[in-house]
Design an enzyme around this catalytic site. Sequence first.
Site, PDB file in Angstrom:
ATOM      1  N   GLY A   1       0.786  -1.238   0.000  1.00  0.00           N
ATOM      2  CA  GLY A   1       0.000   0.000   0.000  1.00  0.00           C
ATOM      3  C   GLY A   1       0.813   1.280   0.000  1.00  0.00           C
ATOM      4  O   GLY A   1       0.313   2.334   0.395  1.00  0.00           O
ATOM      5  N   SER A   2       2.040   1.229  -0.506  1.00  0.00           N
ATOM      6  CA  SER A   2       2.829   2.475  -0.529  1.00  0.00           C
ATOM      7  C   SER A   2       2.246   3.472  -1.529  1.00  0.00           C
ATOM      8  O   SER A   2       2.315   4.685  -1.305  1.00  0.00           O
ATOM      9  CB  SER A   2       4.303   2.189  -0.821  1.00  0.00           C
ATOM     10  OG  SER A   2       4.466   1.715  -2.130  1.00  0.00           O
TER      11      SER A   2
ATOM     12  N   ARG B   1     -15.782 -14.945  -9.251  1.00  0.00           N
ATOM     13  CA  ARG B   1     -15.100 -13.653  -9.319  1.00  0.00           C
ATOM     14  C   ARG B   1     -16.072 -12.515  -9.664  1.00  0.00           C
ATOM     15  O   ARG B   1     -15.972 -11.411  -9.143  1.00  0.00           O
ATOM     16  CB  ARG B   1     -13.991 -13.757 -10.379  1.00  0.00           C
ATOM     17  CG  ARG B   1     -12.913 -12.739 -10.256  1.00  0.00           C
ATOM     18  CD  ARG B   1     -11.809 -13.093 -11.222  1.00  0.00           C
ATOM     19  NE  ARG B   1     -10.830 -13.948 -10.598  1.00  0.00           N
ATOM     20  CZ  ARG B   1      -9.549 -13.594 -10.402  1.00  0.00           C
ATOM     21  NH1 ARG B   1      -9.113 -12.431 -10.816  1.00  0.00           N
ATOM     22  NH2 ARG B   1      -8.715 -14.412  -9.825  1.00  0.00           N
TER      23      ARG B   1
ATOM     24  N   ASN C   1      -4.585   2.180 -13.293  1.00  0.00           N
ATOM     25  CA  ASN C   1      -3.616   1.306 -12.623  1.00  0.00           C
ATOM     26  C   ASN C   1      -2.225   1.914 -12.777  1.00  0.00           C
ATOM     27  O   ASN C   1      -1.937   2.584 -13.770  1.00  0.00           O
ATOM     28  CB  ASN C   1      -3.638  -0.076 -13.293  1.00  0.00           C
ATOM     29  CG  ASN C   1      -2.667  -1.051 -12.648  1.00  0.00           C
ATOM     30  OD1 ASN C   1      -2.593  -1.161 -11.429  1.00  0.00           O
ATOM     31  ND2 ASN C   1      -1.906  -1.768 -13.474  1.00  0.00           N
TER      32      ASN C   1
ATOM     33  N   HIS D   1       1.757   0.808 -13.052  1.00  0.00           N
ATOM     34  CA  HIS D   1       2.518  -0.409 -13.383  1.00  0.00           C
ATOM     35  C   HIS D   1       4.006  -0.070 -13.526  1.00  0.00           C
ATOM     36  O   HIS D   1       4.355   0.930 -14.172  1.00  0.00           O
ATOM     37  CB  HIS D   1       1.988  -1.010 -14.686  1.00  0.00           C
ATOM     38  CG  HIS D   1       2.684  -2.279 -15.046  1.00  0.00           C
ATOM     39  ND1 HIS D   1       2.360  -3.483 -14.462  1.00  0.00           N
ATOM     40  CD2 HIS D   1       3.720  -2.516 -15.883  1.00  0.00           C
ATOM     41  CE1 HIS D   1       3.170  -4.415 -14.947  1.00  0.00           C
ATOM     42  NE2 HIS D   1       3.998  -3.868 -15.809  1.00  0.00           N
TER      43      HIS D   1
ATOM     44  N   ASP E   1      -8.550  -2.363 -18.437  1.00  0.00           N
ATOM     45  CA  ASP E   1      -9.565  -3.145 -19.144  1.00  0.00           C
ATOM     46  C   ASP E   1      -9.435  -4.595 -18.677  1.00  0.00           C
ATOM     47  O   ASP E   1      -8.775  -4.856 -17.667  1.00  0.00           O
ATOM     48  CB  ASP E   1      -9.431  -2.978 -20.670  1.00  0.00           C
ATOM     49  CG  ASP E   1      -8.095  -3.477 -21.193  1.00  0.00           C
ATOM     50  OD1 ASP E   1      -7.396  -4.232 -20.468  1.00  0.00           O
ATOM     51  OD2 ASP E   1      -7.738  -3.120 -22.336  1.00  0.00           O
ATOM     52  N   GLU E   2     -10.059  -5.540 -19.419  1.00  0.00           N
ATOM     53  CA  GLU E   2     -10.062  -6.917 -18.916  1.00  0.00           C
ATOM     54  C   GLU E   2      -8.727  -7.628 -19.076  1.00  0.00           C
ATOM     55  O   GLU E   2      -8.518  -8.705 -18.537  1.00  0.00           O
ATOM     56  CB  GLU E   2     -11.180  -7.730 -19.589  1.00  0.00           C
ATOM     57  CG  GLU E   2     -12.525  -7.396 -18.979  1.00  0.00           C
ATOM     58  CD  GLU E   2     -13.659  -8.273 -19.496  1.00  0.00           C
ATOM     59  OE1 GLU E   2     -13.698  -9.456 -19.125  1.00  0.00           O
ATOM     60  OE2 GLU E   2     -14.491  -7.763 -20.258  1.00  0.00           O
TER      61      GLU E   2
ATOM     62  N   GLU F   1       6.651   6.152  -9.147  1.00  0.00           N
ATOM     63  CA  GLU F   1       5.227   5.801  -8.972  1.00  0.00           C
ATOM     64  C   GLU F   1       4.556   6.735  -7.980  1.00  0.00           C
ATOM     65  O   GLU F   1       3.449   7.227  -8.218  1.00  0.00           O
ATOM     66  CB  GLU F   1       5.084   4.370  -8.435  1.00  0.00           C
ATOM     67  CG  GLU F   1       5.427   3.292  -9.427  1.00  0.00           C
ATOM     68  CD  GLU F   1       5.199   1.900  -8.853  1.00  0.00           C
ATOM     69  OE1 GLU F   1       4.966   0.991  -9.648  1.00  0.00           O
ATOM     70  OE2 GLU F   1       5.257   1.712  -7.625  1.00  0.00           O
TER      71      GLU F   1
HETATM   72  C1  GRF Z   1       3.863  -1.245  -7.342  1.00  0.00           C
HETATM   73  O1  GRF Z   1       5.157  -1.417  -7.871  1.00  0.00           O
HETATM   74  C2  GRF Z   1       2.866  -1.206  -8.472  1.00  0.00           C
HETATM   75  O2  GRF Z   1       3.338  -0.601  -9.627  1.00  0.00           O
HETATM   76  C3  GRF Z   1       2.635  -2.663  -8.726  1.00  0.00           C
HETATM   77  O3  GRF Z   1       2.660  -3.266  -7.453  1.00  0.00           O
HETATM   78  C4  GRF Z   1       3.441  -2.486  -6.562  1.00  0.00           C
HETATM   79  C5  GRF Z   1       2.567  -2.173  -5.394  1.00  0.00           C
HETATM   80  O4  GRF Z   1       3.179  -1.523  -4.357  1.00  0.00           O
HETATM   81  N1  GRF Z   1       1.418  -2.840  -9.475  1.00  0.00           N
HETATM   82  P1  GRF Z   1       2.311  -0.907  -3.152  1.00  0.00           P
HETATM   83  O5  GRF Z   1       1.353  -1.963  -2.625  1.00  0.00           O
HETATM   84  O6  GRF Z   1       1.595   0.318  -3.657  1.00  0.00           O
HETATM   85  O7  GRF Z   1       3.339  -0.554  -2.098  1.00  0.00           O
END
Ligand code: GRF
Length: 177
Positions: free
Chosen positions: A10-11, A57, A99, A101, A133-134, A163
Amino acid sequence: MIGVLVSGEGSNLQALLDAGLPVAAVASNRAGVRALERAEKAGVPAAAFLLDEFADRAQRDATMANWLQEQGVRLVVCAGYLHLLTSAFLDRFPERIVNVHPSLLPEFPGVRAIDEALEAGVETTGVTVHLVDEGLDTGTVIRQEPVPVEPAETLVERIHAVEHRLLPEVVRELCVR
Ligand code: GRF
């Protein structure tokens, strides 16, 4: 109002909270994770929606979408959320799910993006914020920022630093739309 989907540390959620963005709810596919603690500490409603507590799901996703909408969520941010979302969720927030990534998509989709960039020997990787998306990390790219691979020992922390800056920036822009 923003809903954040999490699975672990959750950073990125913390970066959104620290940026003062209007996070109204946090939903996780796993119980007892650090991201849920961060939400509770910030006084944000948080809940876990465990796949094995639902028939499938799609039912889990529909219940999670209902709960988020009850909290007033209009924009969903996947921040380290490790499950794919089904149309039962996607159709509830059209064009309003993003999202973050850790690669320059379409290179290195999936959960091993940083390791795969290292293994491939590329000079530059980076961070992408994209619509969901899916598919697995296939949605329209909103913003990308390159990160040099070297020095490799610090790549993970340099990617996370990007990020934590880029995601709140993009989310802030989407909030006013
Ligand atoms: C991040 O590197 C994000 O890009 C990827 O998973 C990681 C999650 O980190 N999808 P956090 O849980 O937000 O610390």
